[in-house]
Scaffold this motif. Structure first.
Motif, PDB file in Angstrom:
ATOM      1  N   PRO A 137       8.901  10.176  -0.503  1.00 41.57           N
ATOM      2  CA  PRO A 137       7.509  10.050  -0.926  1.00 41.57           C
ATOM      3  C   PRO A 137       7.346   9.820  -2.428  1.00 41.57           C
ATOM      4  CG  PRO A 137       8.036  12.321  -0.321  1.00 41.57           C
ATOM      5  CD  PRO A 137       9.206  11.493   0.079  1.00 41.57           C
ATOM      6  N   VAL A 138       8.253  10.382  -3.198  1.00 39.81           N
ATOM      7  CA  VAL A 138       8.145  10.202  -4.652  1.00 39.81           C
ATOM      8  C   VAL A 138       8.442   8.750  -5.025  1.00 39.81           C
ATOM      9  CG1 VAL A 138       9.224  10.784  -6.866  1.00 39.81           C
ATOM     10  CG2 VAL A 138       8.604  12.598  -5.253  1.00 39.81           C
ATOM     11  N   ILE A 139       9.524   8.225  -4.451  1.00 46.82           N
ATOM     12  CA  ILE A 139       9.878   6.837  -4.755  1.00 46.82           C
ATOM     13  C   ILE A 139       8.769   5.896  -4.266  1.00 46.82           C
ATOM     14  CG2 ILE A 139      11.580   5.005  -4.352  1.00 46.82           C
ATOM     15  CD1 ILE A 139      12.549   7.319  -6.142  1.00 46.82           C
ATOM     16  N   LYS A 147       5.661   6.587  -4.059  1.00 50.64           N
ATOM     17  CA  LYS A 147       4.487   6.686  -4.948  1.00 50.64           C
ATOM     18  C   LYS A 147       4.695   5.947  -6.268  1.00 50.64           C
ATOM     19  CE  LYS A 147       1.775  10.651  -3.610  1.00 50.64           C
ATOM     20  NZ  LYS A 147       1.244  11.962  -4.003  1.00 50.64           N
ATOM     21  N   LEU A 148       5.948   5.846  -6.697  1.00 50.59           N
ATOM     22  CA  LEU A 148       6.178   5.117  -7.951  1.00 50.59           C
ATOM     23  C   LEU A 148       5.577   3.729  -7.851  1.00 50.59           C
ATOM     24  CD1 LEU A 148       9.879   5.953  -8.960  1.00 50.59           C
ATOM     25  CD2 LEU A 148       7.779   6.839  -9.964  1.00 50.59           C
ATOM     26  N   GLN A 162       1.924   3.634  -8.177  1.00 48.93           N
ATOM     27  CA  GLN A 162       1.461   3.900  -9.554  1.00 48.93           C
ATOM     28  C   GLN A 162       1.716   2.712 -10.475  1.00 48.93           C
ATOM     29  OE1 GLN A 162       3.486   7.443 -10.803  1.00 48.93           O
ATOM     30  NE2 GLN A 162       2.324   8.782  -9.442  1.00 48.93           N
ATOM     31  N   ARG A 165       3.528  10.664 -17.026  1.00 45.77           N
ATOM     32  CA  ARG A 165       2.424   9.703 -17.058  1.00 45.77           C
ATOM     33  C   ARG A 165       1.324  10.095 -16.073  1.00 45.77           C
ATOM     34  NH1 ARG A 165      -0.506   5.918 -15.195  1.00 45.77           N
ATOM     35  NH2 ARG A 165       0.183   6.562 -13.125  1.00 45.77           N
ATOM     36  N   PHE A 171       1.540  14.522  -7.480  1.00 50.06           N
ATOM     37  CA  PHE A 171       2.798  13.814  -7.737  1.00 50.06           C
ATOM     38  C   PHE A 171       3.836  14.717  -8.405  1.00 50.06           C
ATOM     39  CE2 PHE A 171       5.475  10.888 -10.287  1.00 50.06           C
ATOM     40  CZ  PHE A 171       6.066  10.218  -9.234  1.00 50.06           C
ATOM     41  N   GLN A 184       5.429  17.056  -6.100  1.00 48.90           N
ATOM     42  CA  GLN A 184       6.391  16.377  -5.219  1.00 48.90           C
ATOM     43  C   GLN A 184       7.695  16.084  -5.967  1.00 48.90           C
ATOM     44  OE1 GLN A 184       3.589  13.267  -4.125  1.00 48.90           O
ATOM     45  NE2 GLN A 184       3.720  13.900  -1.995  1.00 48.90           N
ATOM     46  N   ARG A 213      11.325  17.425  -4.930  1.00 46.10           N
ATOM     47  CA  ARG A 213      12.447  16.490  -4.824  1.00 46.10           C
ATOM     48  C   ARG A 213      13.633  17.003  -5.630  1.00 46.10           C
ATOM     49  NH1 ARG A 213      13.484  10.825  -4.378  1.00 46.10           N
ATOM     50  NH2 ARG A 213      14.915  10.074  -5.976  1.00 46.10           N
TER      51      ARG A 213
END
Lengths: 272, 1004
Positions: free
Chosen positions: A59-61, A63-64, A67, B175, B185, B188, B192
């Motif tokens: 999910p983090v990747i 979301k990058l 963004q 950011r 974010f 998360q 991670r």
């Protein structure tokens, strides 16, 4: 704990049988000669450990991208860089199996910060396996460490180079030495991960916070077991064993393990 | 398992910091050993959840700071991890000031990663900028380097490893937090990091989350509307959004939550450097919005502080739609400018006193003053703890008592240093809310250099040894100590007991600093060199081209005391503020309230004048507050040089370092003697007498039991014991009887002022002073005074008459050369009494008095300090005023002499105008300021007040353009040229005049 592959790792551990060689200057020295079947299983462990990472959408990747951060633009395509660290990772998997089998590390709770190898460059210090046993409930948040509570720390390095056994032995020594590479700061940061995982695993915060009691006088042999693991091609076994006489004096509680890994030079080719 | 001795580790790390500051750093491995001993505490604190502002105990704070600033050689990764854990812990406690300074270190560490891990560098630097309040810059850098909205990206690593991906994630997390576009974010990212076992990213994300939460909770936009609904209204929502701080300090939050911005009277005692002025600003805007059309009064007890406050308040008030005006510092009974009264005025207590007296009179301007006071909805009184000081303290409490009787609905916001008896002040003001104790935003290491050569640091138990350095003499030792400080610990302030010692110390520092000073100067940037040169040029213009102060300043050294002209003091303060002063040797002029960026304070001597001849705890607490203020250093250092003089032994350990639960503040009015024994006693008594007379002139005094009614409203009575209460009533009753007996008040029911009393109260002077002044005015009424009307310039004859007039009062005479030479010690009070009450005129025929007249006359005519020094005779004792032939010393003497005279003299001149009645109204307005500034023309006065040019520039321009303001304006707008070589102006004056010309052109 490893996010994936623990079953295969346990299976590999079950096949491990280390032979005690000697006791030198406070170090217990043993050796595990892996068979080609062991290597096959180690490859399976490695692939399983990484497989989920490759199939799950992080999910983090994800979301990058939303963004406006484009990894391709910033870093190039995957695999074009220094990802040839497979050998090191697979060596760590083998070493992890050995500490589970020989040193009582728990597959489901131990922690391998460098799988996949990423956190530190080769020249930096880096412990590869941590294993913590803490009582819960403890007698209190400030209760001193008691019998049965323990921190296991294993450092793994490998080499293929003929004549490099001395260097490998020294690198492992340094990686385990608080005076050289294993700084208290590094350890404190790693123990924060351990603490977080203990809490995530359901341990009360007050109990999990006692993990930092392992920091003072590190490595206090009463509570800390250190293990260095040298993973080498079988052709280097004799050189490596010969190096054991050069291990420095320690107070006790240290182990040095030699793992001979058939065809170590080419194993990366079997891993995607 | 043996528990580590954490206290010992903290102590040793303090010792290491002091040693490093003094240029003798301990070995890095030794420091690291102690630092590592504390890591267990840091790591454990760093995993604690939640925000609990100001809840950490002092040991915890010191643990974090000790770890963060320990000089340890280690990898960038380890250094970053330590700093990030510190940020996490400090965030939870709301320690924003300390974090800001750690962020500088974090920014430095980020540089280690520039080549190999550019996105980790970006993440660390962006976070550091955010902590330092550079949110916009951080966001701009992050957007640019992460390529958001761009086709190309600068500075990537060129390779893709899992590590580089995590570094991009870290930068994106910063950011995202700053942009506020995805609140989940960063959490998360943390998850991670934990699941992947990435300790670096976990530590980073934890710190980022904690900081963001803390800033969110402490942000003005969160705190203010929650505590006070007025901040949700349209006019103030915008004000809040534009506040220049991203987070309030915990002490400010406590105060706001306790109603500091509400319409209640509140006493707020904050630690030094905790942001009292911002709190006052928020209170003022809240009050003025709640009460449209009303006004606020900000009382600052020092001229320096008043100027600073006005400067700091102006931008915020302007954004809220209000204007502010500094009403000046001295006692000035002149009317407020009609129709120009600002929403907020800043003034000294004496100026406020004058407004109240004018409002109670029938003089011109009475109505404007009364209207102004009636419209005031809030009074902010800064440094209110000064009420417990001898001298001005009794005056302050009587002024406040009078004002609160006159305006019973006026709400007060009292501001004081936290160490000074805030509970007593709260009780007196009627504020029932007790604020929790707050920590100073930065810390202080207190050190004592014993006479035996051992430097000891103050600890919670017994002082512990830091190092040994042999001692010689106090001044030599202080100079040697100052010169030892490592660059990172400059600038250093030395607080000296006398101006002679301050100058002597500065000279010694210069001697030892010549080579380093030159290197420092050569290393300055072009604009810094220019600013330094401009300031030096101004000082030379004031004090002479060869004056040693100018040479010192060129090496980053200065002395600062009453013998230095105000304008030069301002230059020194300015240079210190912008980092162009390395050593300042001052008297206590700098000790009170000045916000200058000193990191270290040295106190060479303990034998301070007054208060029993030694440094008082009250003054000591003020002095140490100068070291390491917020945004200057994580902690300041204070070195006291011990003395083995019999009267000073044990002063530091038994008194200054005494640890008590709190300091109790006592009023001083009960100590004002009805029968004075010294000149200081008499000044206090005469001041109280004048205050009571002023009160009788106000209708709020029309009460039965007047003595008790007024007494009960004073601080000394309110917080005093039975004896002290009785002493206050005794004093007040005694004075009221005297006023009646001497015809200033008349018995009735109640006691009221007579016509004579009405005039006397308006002058604000002592009653015998008014009597003598009245006689002098009568002597000149048909002569020189009658000829003043319409004058725009003084000639020597008139200047001489003015000098003679002002010396007619005890307020001025006690500072005369004649008095200082002829009425020493035991003779002082009897001499003053004969002069004040018996009409004694023996001084008139003396050479000393004639010299006084000559000096003041020349001052008025524009003579420089060095000219005045040359006019004075050579006193026999080299140490005395105008003693010896040393040129710079005589210039300092002249400056100090004039400095002591001008304030009371201009006050007396205003008094003369009042007692002269209708004739006084014809006196030119510029004369009062002429006395203060030492200039003979109206144009000079306007130039100084409007353009803030130096005296020399004003004199030069007045000579060329003419004596009237119209002359000068015409010259500037067309006839003359500012760059005219004949003017010989300093660079700064030229710039000021250009600015004035531009202003006039715009008005035109």
């Amino acid at each position: 704990m490893l996010p994936h592959g623990t079953g295969k790792l346990s299976a590999l551990a079950a096949r491990c049988s280390a032979t005690v060689l000697a006791s030198v200057n406070g170090w217990g020295v043993d050796v595990w000669d892996m068979t080609p079947s062991d290597v096959d299983l180690a490859v399976d462990v490695y692939n399983e450990v990484l497989a989920a990472d490759k199939t799950t959408t992080d999910p983090v990747i994800a979301k990058l991208g939303s963004q406006g951060v484009d990894l391709l633009k910033l870093l190039g395509a995957p695999g074009t860089g220094l990802e040839l660290v497979t050998r090191a990772d697979i060596a760590e998997c083998a070493a992890a199996a050995s500490v589970i089998a020989e040193d009582g590390y728990i597959t489901t709770s131990m922690f391998m910060p460098n799988i996949p190898k990423m956190a530190r460059r080769k020249s930096d210090s880096g412990i590869d396996v941590f294993d913590v046993k803490l009582a819960s409930p403890a007698a209190g948040p400030d209760a001193p460490l008691a019998a049965g509570e323990r921190l296991g720390v294993a450092s793994v390095k490998h080499t293929l180079t003929v004549g490099a056994a001395g260097r490998l032995r020294l690198d492992i020594q340094h990686s385990m030495s608080p005076k050289v590479e294993l700084s208290q700061t590094y350890l404190a940061a790693q123990l924060r991960v351990v603490e977080g995982r203990l809490r995530n695993g359901g341990m009360p915060a007050a109990d999990a916070g006692r993990v930092f009691f392992f920091l003072p006088n590190f490595p206090d042999e009463t509570w800390v077991a250190m293990c260095g693991v040298a993973v080498v091609d079988p052709s280097l076994r004799a050189d490596m064993v010969d190096q054991m006489k050069n291990l420095p004096k320690v107070g006790g509680g240290h182990k040095f393990r030699i793992v001979t890994f058939p065809d170590l030079a080419n194993v990366h080719a079997r891993c995607p | 398992m043996t528990a580590p001795d954490f206290a010992a580790a903290r102590r040793e790390l303090r010792r290491a910091r002091v040693s490093a500051a003094l240029g003798a750093p301990l070995d890095s491995s030794v420091v690291r050993g102690y630092r590592d001993r504390l890591l267990q505490l840091l790591a454990r604190d760093s995993v604690a959840d939640g925000l609990l502002f100001d809840e950490m105990d002092d040991d915890q704070v010191e643990t974090v700071i000790s770890i963060a600033v320990a000089a340890v050689v280690e990898s960038g990764q380890d250094a970053a991890a330590v700093l990030l854990m510190c940020v996490k812990v400090l965030s939870a406690d709301g320690q924003f000031a300390r974090m800001t300074l750690l962020a500088e270190r974090l920014a430095g560490v980020s540089g280690d990663f520039t080549v190999e891990r550019p996105y980790w560098q970006l993440a660390l630097a962006g976070f550091a900028d955010a902590i330092r309040g550079r949110r916009r810059k951080a966001l701009g850098d992050l957007n640019e380097r992460l390529g958001i909205g761009r086709d190309t990206v600068p500075g990537g690593p060129g390779v893709r490893t899992p590590q580089q991906v995590e570094d991009v994630v870290a930068a994106a997390a910063v950011r995202s937090v700053l942009a506020g576009d995805d609140p989940d974010f960063v959490t998360q990212v943390r998850d991670r990091a934990l699941s992947r076992g990435d300790a670096s990213l976990l530590v980073f994300a934890d710190a980022l989350i904690a900081w963001a939460n803390a800033v969110g909770a402490a942000g003005p936009a969160k705190v203010l509307p929650a505590a006070d609904g007025v901040f949700t209204t349209e006019p103030l929502a915008k004000y809040v959004a534009g506040l220049r701080v991203q987070a309030l300090f915990p002490a400010q939050i406590h105060a706001v939550q306790a109603g500091a911005t509400s319409d209640e009277t509140r006493m707020v005692a904050l630690p030094t450097s905790s942001g009292k002025t911002l709190l006052a600003e928020m209170r003022i805007v809240a009050t003025l919005v709640r009460h449209p059309g009303s006004r606020a009064i900000y009382v600052a007890p020092y001229r320096l502080l008043a100027r600073q406050v006005e400067r700091e308040l102006r931008p915020g008030l302007r954004r809220a739609g209000f204007d502010i005006r500094d009403l000046g510092s001295g006692y000035d009974p002149s009317a407020l400018p009609a129709g120009e009264t600002a929403d907020v005025i800043v003034c000294t207590p004496e100026r406020l006193d004058a407004l109240m007296r004018l409002a109670a009179s029938s003089a011109t301007g009475r109505q404007e003053s009364a209207d102004f006071l009636d419209s005031a909805s809030v009074l902010v009184f800064d440094e209110l703890h000064l009420i417990g000081r001898d001298g001005r303290g009794p005056r302050f409490e009587l002024i406040l008592a009078r004002l609160r009787m006159r305006n019973p609905n006026l709400r007060v916001l009292g501001l004081a240093a936290a160490t000074h008896g805030s509970q007593e002040l709260s009780e007196w003001l009627g504020d029932a809310v007790r604020l929790p104790k707050s920590r100073r935003p930065t810390g202080t290491l207190e050190l004592l250099w014993e006479t035996g050569g051992t430097i000891k640091q103050r600890t919670s138990k017994n002082p512990s040894t830091v190092m040994d350095l042999p001692r010689k003499t106090a001044i030599d030792d202080a100079a040697a100590l100052m010169l030892r400080f490592f660059e990172d610990y400059l600038p250093v302030l030395a607080i000296c007991t006398t101006r002679t010692r301050a100058e002597s110390l500065a000279k010694k520092v210069l001697t030892g600093h010549a080579i380093k000073g030159r290197t420092w100067r050569e290393g300055l940037a072009e604009d810094e060199r220019r600013m330094l040169a401009n300031a030096i040029e101004e000082v030379k213009a004031l004090m002479g081209a060869d004056h040693p102060l100018a040479q010192m300043m060129a090496n980053g050294i200065a002395f600062h005391h009453a013998g230095v002209p105000t304008h030069a003091l301002e230059q020194i303060e300015y240079l210190a503020r912008i980092g162009l002063m390395r050593f300042v040797c001052a008297t206590t002029t700098v000790a009170e309230g000045a916000d200058l960026p000193f990191k270290v304070v040295v106190i060479p001597h303990l034998d301070f004048p007054g208060t029993g001849g030694r440094l008082s705890r009250d003054l000591y607490l003020n002095i140490i507050g100068r070291a390491g203020r917020a945004n200057v250093a994580v902690e300041g250092m204070v070195f006291v040089l011990d003395s083995d003089a019999r009267t000073l032994q044990g002063t530091v350990k038994n008194q200054l370092w005494q640890t008590s639960a709190r300091d109790v503040l006592r009023g001083k009015l009960n100590n004002v003697p009805v029968t004075p024994r010294t000149v200081d006693d008499w000044n206090e008594f005469a001041g109280a007498e004048s205050q009571l007379l002023a009160w009788l002139a106000d209708p709020s005094s029309y009460l039965e039991n007047q003595a008790e009614e007024l007494s009960q409203r004073t601080f000394s009575y309110s917080e005093g014991n039975r004896t002290e209460k009785a002493q206050v009533i005794y004093l007040v009753e005694g004075i009221l009887k005297r006023l009646e007996a001497e015809g200033y008040a008349i018995a009735g029911s109640p006691l009221k002022v007579t016509k004579k009393g009405v005039v006397a109260q308006l002058t604000g002077l002592s009653l015998p002073g008014v009597v003598r002044l009245n006689a002098a005015v009568e002597r000149g009424r048909d002569g020189w005074l009658a000829g003043l009307s319409g004058r725009v310039a003084l000639d020597e004859e008139v200047a001489s008459q003015i000098a003679r007039l002002v010396f007619e009062t005890p307020e001025v005479l006690q500072h005369s050369l004649w008095f200082r030479r002829n009425a020493k010690a035991a003779a002082a009070l009897p001499t003053l009494y004969r002069f004040a009450y018996e009409g004694d005129a023996t001084h008139v025929a003396s050479a000393d008095y004639e010299l006084d007249i000559q000096l003041v006359t020349n001052w008025l005519m524009g003579a420089s300090y060095s000219t005045l020094a040359g006019l004075a005779d050579v006193a026999p004792s080299a140490q005395s005023l105008f003693g010896g032939k040393d040129g710079p010393k005589r210039v300092s003497d002249a400056t100090e002499y004039i400095g002591k005279l001008t304030y009371p003299a201009s006050w007396v001149w205003s008094g003369g105008q009042i007692v002269a009645g209708d004739l006084g109204e014809s006196f030119p307005a510029f004369i009062r300021s002429s006395i203060e500034y030492g200039v003979p023309t109206e144009s000079c006065v306007h130039l100084i007040e409007r353009a803030r040019v130096t005296r020399a520039a004003a004199l030069a321009l007045s000579q060329i353009a003419g004596p009237t303001w119209d002359n000068v304006a015409t010259w500037l707008l067309g006839d003359g040229h500012v760059d005219d070589a004949g003017l010989d102006l300093t660079t700064a004056d030229t710039e000021r005049l250009r600015a004035l010309r531009d202003e006039l052109e715009a008005e035109d």
